[in-house]
Design an enzyme around this catalytic site. Structure first.
Site, PDB file in Angstrom:
ATOM      1  N   ARG A 197      -5.386  -3.694  -8.666  1.00  0.00           N
ATOM      2  CA  ARG A 197      -6.762  -3.686  -8.169  1.00  0.00           C
ATOM      3  C   ARG A 197      -7.728  -3.619  -9.344  1.00  0.00           C
ATOM      4  O   ARG A 197      -7.329  -3.422 -10.490  1.00  0.00           O
ATOM      5  CB  ARG A 197      -7.009  -2.503  -7.218  1.00  0.00           C
ATOM      6  CG  ARG A 197      -6.428  -1.168  -7.654  1.00  0.00           C
ATOM      7  CD  ARG A 197      -7.251  -0.448  -8.663  1.00  0.00           C
ATOM      8  NE  ARG A 197      -6.719   0.868  -8.997  1.00  0.00           N
ATOM      9  CZ  ARG A 197      -6.966   1.502 -10.122  1.00  0.00           C
ATOM     10  NH1 ARG A 197      -7.679   0.933 -11.051  1.00  0.00           N
ATOM     11  NH2 ARG A 197      -6.472   2.692 -10.364  1.00  0.00           N
ATOM     12  N   GLY A 247       0.566   7.356  -6.219  1.00  0.00           N
ATOM     13  CA  GLY A 247      -0.700   8.055  -6.424  1.00  0.00           C
ATOM     14  C   GLY A 247      -1.556   7.316  -7.428  1.00  0.00           C
ATOM     15  O   GLY A 247      -1.152   6.293  -7.983  1.00  0.00           O
ATOM     16  N   SER A 248      -2.773   7.832  -7.672  1.00  0.00           N
ATOM     17  CA  SER A 248      -3.684   7.180  -8.605  1.00  0.00           C
ATOM     18  C   SER A 248      -4.651   8.202  -9.176  1.00  0.00           C
ATOM     19  O   SER A 248      -4.694   9.360  -8.749  1.00  0.00           O
ATOM     20  CB  SER A 248      -4.470   6.066  -7.890  1.00  0.00           C
ATOM     21  OG  SER A 248      -5.270   6.620  -6.856  1.00  0.00           O
ATOM     22  N   GLY A 249      -5.452   7.758 -10.160  1.00  0.00           N
ATOM     23  CA  GLY A 249      -6.495   8.602 -10.720  1.00  0.00           C
ATOM     24  C   GLY A 249      -5.996   9.799 -11.502  1.00  0.00           C
ATOM     25  O   GLY A 249      -6.720  10.776 -11.664  1.00  0.00           O
ATOM     26  N   SER A 250      -4.751   9.748 -11.983  1.00  0.00           N
ATOM     27  CA  SER A 250      -4.130  10.854 -12.730  1.00  0.00           C
ATOM     28  C   SER A 250      -3.927  12.109 -11.889  1.00  0.00           C
ATOM     29  O   SER A 250      -3.675  13.182 -12.426  1.00  0.00           O
ATOM     30  CB  SER A 250      -4.958  11.207 -13.978  1.00  0.00           C
ATOM     31  OG  SER A 250      -4.984  10.135 -14.877  1.00  0.00           O
ATOM     32  N   GLY A 307      -2.147  14.857 -10.055  1.00  0.00           N
ATOM     33  CA  GLY A 307      -0.796  15.401 -10.096  1.00  0.00           C
ATOM     34  C   GLY A 307      -0.013  15.032 -11.336  1.00  0.00           C
ATOM     35  O   GLY A 307       1.192  15.308 -11.421  1.00  0.00           O
TER      36      GLY A 307
END
Length: 406
Positions: free
Chosen positions: A280, A155-158, A160
């Site tokens: 990225r 996952g990404s972007g914090s 969860g």
């Protein structure tokens, strides 16, 4: 002669427009392939060609790129989406274009595998364990010791991600992650991790070079929503050297010697400890901050790498740039938001961006999606930039009416 095209898989509200504009400045024809092009308002606004295609389907992407080759000279393929970088690598290999190693990207995007590789290479990381059910989560947290951070293994972007300080919070967030509320794009697996406490730093790299080191702050726990970020971070020579050394060790351990990467770490009592490596270019205004602070346009230099042209990563000047995110403190309906134009007019303010319009429903996700906009400021010093940023943010106000009052 066929026009030279840059294929962009999906996009984002921050970096998507930067890639499209940089491609145009380099004489390229940007084409966005997206499962839903209408979600990106900048495409129509900038007149960027967009084609609807299932970007989760590699065969569909191969067919579309093959079709486009009949009309264009495809100079390169890239994306600013985490989960599509391995796909980009596969497409680049198939069409004989410069690109990242898809195997390295896939291993890096699995947080558990990433930590294993870093730990094996001697890179300091927080204590961690992998769990697939509530019993394993509790057992892992007990062994590590509370408080712990629970996060999806992919996952990404914090999204969860939450700090759990006791068994009740642990059980509550485990139920959220594994009970069907969290959107999983892979088999549900939870990373249970030691809570690394200390100043937070982000390191922006290109190839094997460290371009800049910034610092950032989060909003209130238990979530990890970025509140602001500043480049460069005020560091001693020894701190800078140690962060650079750890960062380069990360790239070697993960096989990320091609293209941009972002390394997030905390400075603990034992020194820099790596929280995460993202294979990225960073989002959240960081490319703009690096450009303002160092004079290095990471987006343009990444595209040059993608199309096989020579890069120029030389620092051109030294300033301090910072971003502050506008984050609501409640759910409800946004009645109004104002002051953006006045903030943008202040000397030293480089950019003001508002994502939301009045009458928008605000439902906080406790991650990057909570941002309603941002302000970026720049000056010759850390103190002055912070003062400019605060003056600008103070001019922006909004009102969120609770749903219960509707």
């Amino acid at each position: 002669m066929a026009p030279r095209a840059l294929i962009l898989l999906e996009g984002s509200r921050n970096n998507g427009p930067l890639y499209a504009k940089a491609a145009l400045c380099l004489g390229l024809h940007p084409i966005t392939l997206s499962a839903d092009p209408h979600q990106y308002d900048y495409l129509a606004k900038e007149g960027i060609e967009a084609i609807r295609v299932d970007t989760d389907n590699l065969d569909a992407l191969i067919r579309e790129c093959s079709r486009l080759r009949a009309a264009y000279d495809i100079a390169g393929i890239t994306s600013d989406w985490d989960r599509l970088h391995a796909t980009v690598g596969k497409l680049c290999r198939l069409f004989d274009l410069p690109g990242p190693n898809p195997t390295s990207i896939e291993r890096c995007c699995d947080k558990f595998t990433q930590r294993q590789l870093l730990a094996e290479a001697g890179v300091p990381v927080p204590a961690y364990r992998l769990a697939a059910n509530a019993m394993e989560v509790e057992s892992a947290a007990t062994r590590i010791g509370l408080p712990v951070v629970l996060k999806p293994a992919v996952g990404s972007g914090s999204s969860g991600v939450r700090l759990c300080t006791n068994l009740h919070e642990l059980a509550e967030h485990t139920a959220y992650l594994l009970g069907g509320k969290h959107l999983w794009r892979s088999s549900p697996r939870v990373l249970v991790e030691e809570f690394a406490q200390g100043p937070f730093y982000s390191v922006e790299t290109m190839g094997h070079e460290v371009i800049g080191i910034g610092t950032a702050n989060f909003g209130p726990p238990p979530h990890f929503v970025f509140r602001d970020s500043t480049f460069p971070s005020p560091l001693t020579d020894d701190e800078h050297r140690r962060i650079v050394d750890v960062s380069l060790n990360c790239l070697r351990a993960l096989g990320l010697g091609w293209g941009p990467a972002e390394i997030e770490l905390r400075w603990m009592k034992r020194g820099p400890v790596v929280i995460e490596v993202n294979p990225r270019l960073a989002g959240g205004g960081i490319p703009q901050l690096v450009h303002l602070a160092y004079g290095v346009d990471l987006v343009t230099e990444h595209i040059k790498l993608v199309i096989g042209e020579e890069r120029n990563l030389r620092t051109r000047h030294s300033q301090t740039a910072a971003v502050r995110f506008l984050i609501p403190d409640r759910d409800g309906i946004l009645d109004w938001i104002s002051g953006g134009d006045r903030a943008a007019a202040l000397p030293g303010v480089a950019e003001v961006k508002l994502y939301v319009e009045p009458k928008t429903a605000i439902v906080r996700k406790r991650d990057y999606r909570d941002r309603m906009g941002y302000v970026i400021a720049v000056s010759s010093s850390f103190t002055e930039t912070e003062a400019i940023l605060q003056r600008a943010v103070d001019l922006i106000a909004w009102s969120v009416r609770p749903f219960s009052s509707i």
